[in-house]
Write a protein that holds these residues in place. Structure first.
Motif, mmCIF file in Angstrom:
data_model
loop_
_atom_site.group_PDB
_atom_site.id
_atom_site.type_symbol
_atom_site.label_atom_id
_atom_site.label_comp_id
_atom_site.label_asym_id
_atom_site.label_seq_id
_atom_site.Cartn_x
_atom_site.Cartn_y
_atom_site.Cartn_z
ATOM 1 N N THR A 30 0.839 -1.183 0.000
ATOM 2 C CA THR A 30 0.000 0.000 0.000
ATOM 3 C C THR A 30 0.884 1.247 0.000
ATOM 4 O OG1 THR A 30 -1.777 -1.115 1.190
ATOM 5 C CG2 THR A 30 -1.765 1.281 1.275
ATOM 6 N N PRO A 31 0.631 2.203 -0.908
ATOM 7 C CA PRO A 31 1.438 3.427 -0.901
ATOM 8 C C PRO A 31 1.363 4.130 0.442
ATOM 9 C CG PRO A 31 0.075 3.288 -2.876
ATOM 10 C CD PRO A 31 -0.377 2.190 -1.966
ATOM 11 N N SER A 32 2.446 4.808 0.821
ATOM 12 C CA SER A 32 2.465 5.522 2.094
ATOM 13 C C SER A 32 1.477 6.676 2.081
ATOM 14 C CB SER A 32 3.874 6.050 2.375
ATOM 15 O OG SER A 32 4.779 4.986 2.522
ATOM 16 N N SER A 33 0.936 6.974 3.252
ATOM 17 C CA SER A 33 0.013 8.092 3.369
ATOM 18 C C SER A 33 0.774 9.411 3.401
ATOM 19 C CB SER A 33 -0.813 7.944 4.652
ATOM 20 O OG SER A 33 -1.553 9.115 4.893
ATOM 21 N N GLY A 37 2.189 11.948 9.836
ATOM 22 C CA GLY A 37 2.234 11.058 10.983
ATOM 23 C C GLY A 37 1.533 9.740 10.791
ATOM 24 N N VAL A 38 0.929 9.492 9.609
ATOM 25 C CA VAL A 38 0.160 8.270 9.389
ATOM 26 C C VAL A 38 0.847 7.409 8.328
ATOM 27 C CG1 VAL A 38 -2.057 7.308 8.685
ATOM 28 C CG2 VAL A 38 -1.981 9.462 9.970
ATOM 29 N N GLN A 39 1.088 6.142 8.664
ATOM 30 C CA GLN A 39 1.674 5.203 7.719
ATOM 31 C C GLN A 39 0.801 3.955 7.655
ATOM 32 O OE1 GLN A 39 5.520 3.578 8.753
ATOM 33 N NE2 GLN A 39 6.036 3.126 6.632
ATOM 34 N N VAL A 40 0.469 3.545 6.438
ATOM 35 C CA VAL A 40 -0.370 2.361 6.228
ATOM 36 C C VAL A 40 0.362 1.439 5.271
ATOM 37 C CG1 VAL A 40 -2.608 1.499 5.483
ATOM 38 C CG2 VAL A 40 -2.441 3.774 6.524
ATOM 39 N N THR A 41 0.559 0.194 5.656
ATOM 40 C CA THR A 41 1.198 -0.790 4.797
ATOM 41 C C THR A 41 0.382 -2.064 4.788
ATOM 42 O OG1 THR A 41 2.567 -1.597 6.621
ATOM 43 C CG2 THR A 41 3.522 0.105 5.206
ATOM 44 N N GLY A 42 0.503 -2.845 3.723
ATOM 45 C CA GLY A 42 -0.208 -4.108 3.663
ATOM 46 C C GLY A 42 -0.706 -4.423 2.277
ATOM 47 N N GLU A 43 -1.055 -5.678 2.053
ATOM 48 C CA GLU A 43 -1.547 -6.145 0.775
ATOM 49 C C GLU A 43 -3.025 -5.789 0.616
ATOM 50 O OE1 GLU A 43 -0.679 -10.239 -0.041
ATOM 51 O OE2 GLU A 43 1.068 -10.194 1.273
ATOM 52 N N ALA A 44 -3.433 -5.668 -0.629
ATOM 53 C CA ALA A 44 -4.837 -5.400 -0.929
ATOM 54 C C ALA A 44 -5.714 -6.532 -0.417
ATOM 55 C CB ALA A 44 -5.026 -5.236 -2.435
ATOM 56 N N PRO A 48 -4.518 -4.188 6.849
ATOM 57 C CA PRO A 48 -3.283 -3.414 6.779
ATOM 58 C C PRO A 48 -2.699 -3.171 8.170
ATOM 59 C CG PRO A 48 -5.145 -1.945 6.597
ATOM 60 C CD PRO A 48 -5.706 -3.345 6.656
ATOM 61 N N LYS A 49 -1.446 -2.760 8.182
ATOM 62 C CA LYS A 49 -0.823 -2.301 9.415
ATOM 63 C C LYS A 49 -0.857 -0.777 9.412
ATOM 64 C CE LYS A 49 3.420 -2.351 12.176
ATOM 65 N NZ LYS A 49 4.804 -2.888 12.313
ATOM 66 N N VAL A 50 -1.334 -0.215 10.496
ATOM 67 C CA VAL A 50 -1.478 1.236 10.600
ATOM 68 C C VAL A 50 -0.589 1.727 11.734
ATOM 69 C CG1 VAL A 50 -3.076 3.164 10.887
ATOM 70 C CG2 VAL A 50 -3.867 1.045 9.808
ATOM 71 N N SER A 63 -8.769 13.501 3.658
ATOM 72 C CA SER A 63 -8.613 12.091 3.325
ATOM 73 C C SER A 63 -7.633 11.925 2.182
ATOM 74 C CB SER A 63 -9.961 11.470 2.954
ATOM 75 O OG SER A 63 -10.480 12.060 1.769
ATOM 76 N N GLN A 64 -7.144 10.705 2.027
ATOM 77 C CA GLN A 64 -6.260 10.370 0.924
ATOM 78 C C GLN A 64 -6.586 8.966 0.438
ATOM 79 O OE1 GLN A 64 -2.144 9.875 1.890
ATOM 80 N NE2 GLN A 64 -1.519 9.471 -0.215
ATOM 81 N N VAL A 65 -6.656 8.801 -0.869
ATOM 82 C CA VAL A 65 -6.804 7.482 -1.470
ATOM 83 C C VAL A 65 -5.428 6.837 -1.531
ATOM 84 C CG1 VAL A 65 -7.346 6.229 -3.585
ATOM 85 C CG2 VAL A 65 -8.859 8.059 -2.791
ATOM 86 N N LEU A 66 -5.275 5.678 -0.912
ATOM 87 C CA LEU A 66 -4.001 4.963 -0.922
ATOM 88 C C LEU A 66 -3.900 4.060 -2.141
ATOM 89 C CD1 LEU A 66 -3.751 4.063 2.867
ATOM 90 C CD2 LEU A 66 -2.799 6.043 1.670
ATOM 91 N N THR A 67 -4.932 3.295 -2.397
ATOM 92 C CA THR A 67 -5.037 2.513 -3.635
ATOM 93 C C THR A 67 -6.457 2.682 -4.145
ATOM 94 O OG1 THR A 67 -5.593 0.508 -2.375
ATOM 95 C CG2 THR A 67 -3.288 0.817 -3.002
ATOM 96 N N GLU A 68 -6.588 3.025 -5.420
ATOM 97 C CA GLU A 68 -7.907 3.291 -5.981
ATOM 98 C C GLU A 68 -8.524 2.014 -6.524
ATOM 99 O OE1 GLU A 68 -10.132 6.631 -8.721
ATOM 100 O OE2 GLU A 68 -8.085 6.051 -9.238
#
Length: 315
Positions: A30-33, A37-44, A48-50, A63-68
């Protein structure tokens, strides 16, 4: 009520009714936010890990779209199903997640829903993973959430996977069906319980009767789906109404998971396979209702029940 268990999730308290879970390590796909201060990682399609570097300062909800996703865009009056992780922006702690308990459905048209959801989710595509940094006012508001340890001054971080969306009907819509003779009749009353009139001189059936009165055009409901309905229930012996969702104007509908014993057997079996948009007449003997013990002051152990049920949505 037709239910045996209290299991409806209040949309105005998304996180408050969910179980606490941890977040497992995943491949960082997952692209970084870009939200500070916010990081999101993980597979679709996996939890995810927040990680939140607290405290997070949120002066306005963003808000931000991480994966569309590649699905249809969500509209402002959809019932959207999603997976969610909630983090307290003050201390960075993950306080709730739906990934261990299953998706939840949120009615974006509900006036009690978090303002951050109502403003940030519409327009996003199904399949999207997104992060919302919410001001305290746009999440739990002036009261906070004591159960979750969130005060009225705490910003909230939501990481959402948008799984699906559907329209919610106000009432049955479809083609009228002529009922078989000898069944109770149903007269709908706008904003009030339906009038159910027993057939004169006709004995109550010994097995559950399922009679569509309106055949909807939506998909057939299946076991395991959450079904939203509006309904009126009456006694077969005299037509006395003992319950109706119309008597609760603040939430004139009821939700349950089909086929999981959350409602009486006559509902679980009688509504399976019926289409969204349908109005269904259910005539339910005690064996498929509340049994010999009855229910409350009105329903005796010998009572056959009659329900008029509008299927408004399923997800």
């Amino acid at each position: 009520m037709p239910r045996r268990l209290t299991s409806v999730l209040s949309v105005s308290a998304l996180a408050g009714a969910l179980l606490l879970t941890g977040c497992g390590e995943e491949e960082a796909t997952t692209p970084s936010s870009s939200i500070s201060g916010v990081q999101v990682t993980g597979e679709a399609q996996k939890e995810p890990k927040v990680t939140v570097k607290a405290p997070v300062a949120v002066s306005r909800t963003e808000s931000q779209v991480l994966t569309e996703g590649d699905g249809a865009a969500v509209t402002k009056d959809d019932l959207v199903t999603l997976q969610a992780i909630l983090v307290n922006g003050k201390d960075g702690k993950v306080v709730t997640s739906t990934w261990k308990t299953g998706t939840v459905g949120l009615d974006l048209d509900d006036q009690n829903l978090f303002a951050s959801f109502k403003s940030q989710i519409p327009g996003k595509k199904i399949g999207t993973r997104m992060v919302i940094a919410s001001t305290p006012a746009d999440a739990y508001g002036e009261t906070g959430n004591q159960q979750l340890g969130i005060t009225k001054d705490d910003p909230v971080i939501f990481v959402l996977d948008l799984v699906g969306a559907t329209k919610v009907l106000d009432e049955a819509q479809g083609t009228a069906v002529a009922p078989k003779k000898g069944l109770p009749t149903v007269t709908m009353n706008a904003g009030k319980p339906a009038t159910i009139t027993p057939a004169k001189g006709v004995k109550a059936p010994t097995n559950t009767v399922v009679q569509p009165l309106v055949e909807g055009t939506g998909a057939a409901v299946k076991k395991g789906q959450t079904v939203r309905v509006a309904y009126t229930g009456a006694l077969y012996r005299n037509g006395e109404v003992f319950d109706s969702s119309a008597n609760r104007p603040e939430q004139p509908w009821f939700e349950f998971k089909l086929g999981e014993g959350q409602v009486i057997k006559g509902w679980d079996t009688g509504l399976e396979g019926q289409k969204v948009g349908s109005r269904v007449l259910l005539v339910i003997p005690p064996k498929d209702g509340y049994g010999e013990q009855g229910s409350g002051d009105k329903i005796k152990g010998t009572d056959t029940l009659v329900f008029a049920v509008d299927i408004l949505a399923a997800y």
